[in-house]
Scaffold this motif. Sequence first.
Motif, PDB file in Angstrom:
ATOM      1  N   THR A 199      51.724  54.154  49.461  1.00 31.13           N
ATOM      2  CA  THR A 199      51.651  55.571  49.127  1.00 31.13           C
ATOM      3  C   THR A 199      52.941  56.023  48.453  1.00 31.13           C
ATOM      4  N   ASN A 200      54.066  55.616  48.984  1.00 28.38           N
ATOM      5  CA  ASN A 200      55.351  55.977  48.373  1.00 28.38           C
ATOM      6  C   ASN A 200      55.467  55.411  46.963  1.00 28.38           C
ATOM      7  N   ARG A 201      54.966  54.209  46.787  1.00 27.02           N
ATOM      8  CA  ARG A 201      55.034  53.625  45.448  1.00 27.02           C
ATOM      9  C   ARG A 201      54.106  54.368  44.481  1.00 27.02           C
ATOM     10  N   TYR A 202      52.925  54.743  44.980  1.00 24.98           N
ATOM     11  CA  TYR A 202      51.994  55.504  44.145  1.00 24.98           C
ATOM     12  C   TYR A 202      52.610  56.834  43.729  1.00 24.98           C
ATOM     13  N   LEU A 203      53.271  57.515  44.654  1.00 33.15           N
ATOM     14  CA  LEU A 203      53.862  58.811  44.352  1.00 33.15           C
ATOM     15  C   LEU A 203      54.996  58.706  43.342  1.00 33.15           C
ATOM     16  N   SER A 204      55.700  57.577  43.349  1.00 30.93           N
ATOM     17  CA  SER A 204      56.842  57.429  42.450  1.00 30.93           C
ATOM     18  C   SER A 204      56.480  56.755  41.123  1.00 30.93           C
ATOM     19  N   GLU A 205      55.447  55.899  41.125  1.00 29.00           N
ATOM     20  CA  GLU A 205      55.147  55.114  39.928  1.00 29.00           C
ATOM     21  C   GLU A 205      53.734  55.302  39.394  1.00 29.00           C
ATOM     22  N   GLY A 206      52.905  56.063  40.091  1.00 25.54           N
ATOM     23  CA  GLY A 206      51.528  56.231  39.634  1.00 25.54           C
ATOM     24  C   GLY A 206      50.635  55.088  40.102  1.00 25.54           C
ATOM     25  N   LEU A 207      49.422  55.045  39.567  1.00 24.87           N
ATOM     26  CA  LEU A 207      48.432  54.089  40.060  1.00 24.87           C
ATOM     27  C   LEU A 207      48.603  52.685  39.485  1.00 24.87           C
ATOM     28  N   ARG A 208      49.354  52.520  38.403  1.00 19.60           N
ATOM     29  CA  ARG A 208      49.377  51.213  37.741  1.00 19.60           C
ATOM     30  C   ARG A 208      49.796  50.072  38.653  1.00 19.60           C
ATOM     31  N   PRO A 209      50.872  50.170  39.458  1.00 20.18           N
ATOM     32  CA  PRO A 209      51.197  49.040  40.331  1.00 20.18           C
ATOM     33  C   PRO A 209      50.116  48.782  41.371  1.00 20.18           C
ATOM     34  N   ILE A 210      49.433  49.826  41.828  1.00 24.88           N
ATOM     35  CA  ILE A 210      48.334  49.625  42.768  1.00 24.88           C
ATOM     36  C   ILE A 210      47.195  48.906  42.071  1.00 24.88           C
ATOM     37  N   ALA A 211      46.855  49.341  40.861  1.00 21.73           N
ATOM     38  CA  ALA A 211      45.786  48.691  40.105  1.00 21.73           C
ATOM     39  C   ALA A 211      46.113  47.228  39.827  1.00 21.73           C
ATOM     40  N   ASP A 212      47.381  46.930  39.513  1.00 24.00           N
ATOM     41  CA  ASP A 212      47.778  45.555  39.230  1.00 24.00           C
ATOM     42  C   ASP A 212      47.672  44.673  40.472  1.00 24.00           C
ATOM     43  N   ASN A 213      47.867  45.254  41.656  1.00 21.14           N
ATOM     44  CA  ASN A 213      47.736  44.477  42.887  1.00 21.14           C
ATOM     45  C   ASN A 213      46.301  44.445  43.395  1.00 21.14           C
ATOM     46  N   TRP A 214      45.511  45.425  43.000  1.00 24.44           N
ATOM     47  CA  TRP A 214      44.090  45.438  43.364  1.00 24.44           C
ATOM     48  C   TRP A 214      43.320  44.344  42.621  1.00 24.44           C
ATOM     49  N   LEU A 215      43.600  44.179  41.337  1.00 23.83           N
ATOM     50  CA  LEU A 215      42.784  43.310  40.489  1.00 23.83           C
ATOM     51  C   LEU A 215      42.706  41.856  40.961  1.00 23.83           C
ATOM     52  N   PRO A 216      43.809  41.206  41.387  1.00 25.58           N
ATOM     53  CA  PRO A 216      43.693  39.811  41.811  1.00 25.58           C
ATOM     54  C   PRO A 216      42.745  39.597  42.988  1.00 25.58           C
ATOM     55  N   ARG A 217      42.498  40.633  43.794  1.00 27.11           N
ATOM     56  CA  ARG A 217      41.582  40.510  44.924  1.00 27.11           C
ATOM     57  C   ARG A 217      40.226  41.158  44.651  1.00 27.11           C
ATOM     58  N   ALA A 218      39.987  41.572  43.436  1.00 25.20           N
ATOM     59  CA  ALA A 218      38.723  42.220  43.114  1.00 25.20           C
ATOM     60  C   ALA A 218      37.582  41.204  43.146  1.00 25.20           C
ATOM     61  N   ALA A 219      36.534  41.509  43.895  1.00 24.94           N
ATOM     62  CA  ALA A 219      35.354  40.647  43.910  1.00 24.94           C
ATOM     63  C   ALA A 219      34.736  40.633  42.517  1.00 24.94           C
ATOM     64  N   LYS A 220      34.392  39.447  42.042  1.00 16.59           N
ATOM     65  CA  LYS A 220      33.753  39.249  40.728  1.00 16.59           C
ATOM     66  C   LYS A 220      34.656  39.655  39.573  1.00 16.59           C
ATOM     67  N   ARG A 221      35.957  39.520  39.756  1.00 19.01           N
ATOM     68  CA  ARG A 221      36.901  39.825  38.677  1.00 19.01           C
ATOM     69  C   ARG A 221      36.600  38.980  37.452  1.00 19.01           C
ATOM     70  N   GLY A 222      36.477  39.626  36.301  1.00 18.08           N
ATOM     71  CA  GLY A 222      36.212  38.942  35.054  1.00 18.08           C
ATOM     72  C   GLY A 222      34.772  38.497  34.866  1.00 18.08           C
ATOM     73  N   GLU A 223      33.913  38.807  35.831  1.00 18.09           N
ATOM     74  CA  GLU A 223      32.508  38.416  35.748  1.00 18.09           C
ATOM     75  C   GLU A 223      31.645  39.596  35.324  1.00 18.09           C
ATOM     76  N   ALA A 224      30.458  39.283  34.835  1.00 18.16           N
ATOM     77  CA  ALA A 224      29.486  40.325  34.544  1.00 18.16           C
ATOM     78  C   ALA A 224      28.935  40.860  35.853  1.00 18.16           C
ATOM     79  N   VAL A 225      28.961  42.186  36.023  1.00 17.42           N
ATOM     80  CA  VAL A 225      28.491  42.809  37.261  1.00 17.42           C
ATOM     81  C   VAL A 225      27.412  43.833  36.929  1.00 17.42           C
ATOM     82  N   GLU A 226      26.584  44.087  37.899  1.00 19.35           N
ATOM     83  CA  GLU A 226      25.569  45.139  37.807  1.00 19.35           C
ATOM     84  C   GLU A 226      25.731  46.044  39.012  1.00 19.35           C
ATOM     85  N   LEU A 227      26.088  47.299  38.769  1.00 23.55           N
ATOM     86  CA  LEU A 227      26.323  48.259  39.844  1.00 23.55           C
ATOM     87  C   LEU A 227      25.166  49.230  39.933  1.00 23.55           C
TER      88      LEU A 227
END
Length: 249
Positions: A177-205
């Motif tokens: 939360t402190n990092r988000y408040l100081s740097e915005g969402l980009r560092p969170i997004a960069d750490n979210w992506l490596p654990r994203a299910a089906k990263r880089g795959e075709a998905v149907e939501l």
Amino acid sequence: MMDELSFPPIYRPCRVLPGTDVEDAAAEAARDGADPASLYWLDSAERLECAIVLGPDRPFSETLAAVHVAMVALGDCLGAQVPPQVEVLFGWPDRLIVNGGLAGGVSLTVEPALWDDPSDPVPDWAVLGVKLAMMPAADAPEPGMIRQRTTLLDEGCGDLTTGDLLESFSRHFLLWTNRYLSEGLRPIADNWLPRAAKRGEAVELKLAGREWRGKLLGLDEKGGLVLGESKTPLVPLTDVLRKPTWSLD
């Protein structure tokens, strides 16, 4: 009953007993003026359930990104404590997936009128909720009988306790939360992506009565899902988070 837990001093912890909806209790307190960082948690060995009162300082559409802050905090918390063979992934927008099965997730409670307010105001309050299945309930079916559902105990994490994870999550959530408040969402997004299910795959939501298709590429600056090769390349959180996309019940 759990032993007394230790949280960072910014939190105002409040233990609730089984039978109480933790997120509802926190939302009621928030409406009544509870301080940000009030932390409500369920005294239970079967589930980690907690809710944190937030003090938003950004428009509603950006406040929703708190679900990703919490998810990255959960990922760090579990990654440091589960055996290395246990795979922990994030199912966009709000699901926690352990070894391919739904183990929990996050949610966000706000005043209902905000979902339909085109002015996108800053919320007076918000409540972040987290649930994680630690072990099967006493009346639960045998492991594997409910498809795509699991618990940490079923995945070989029986040494972990609700109290240990709750203390760890509270620290990681504060850090992110402190990092988000100081740097915005980009560092969170960069750490979210490596654990994203089906990263880089075709998905149907299929969420909230709508459908999207495309290659899962990452998150935009408000936490929306970016899809490549799609007629609708962005799925905003405002389109899908009105209700959680998951349930442990």
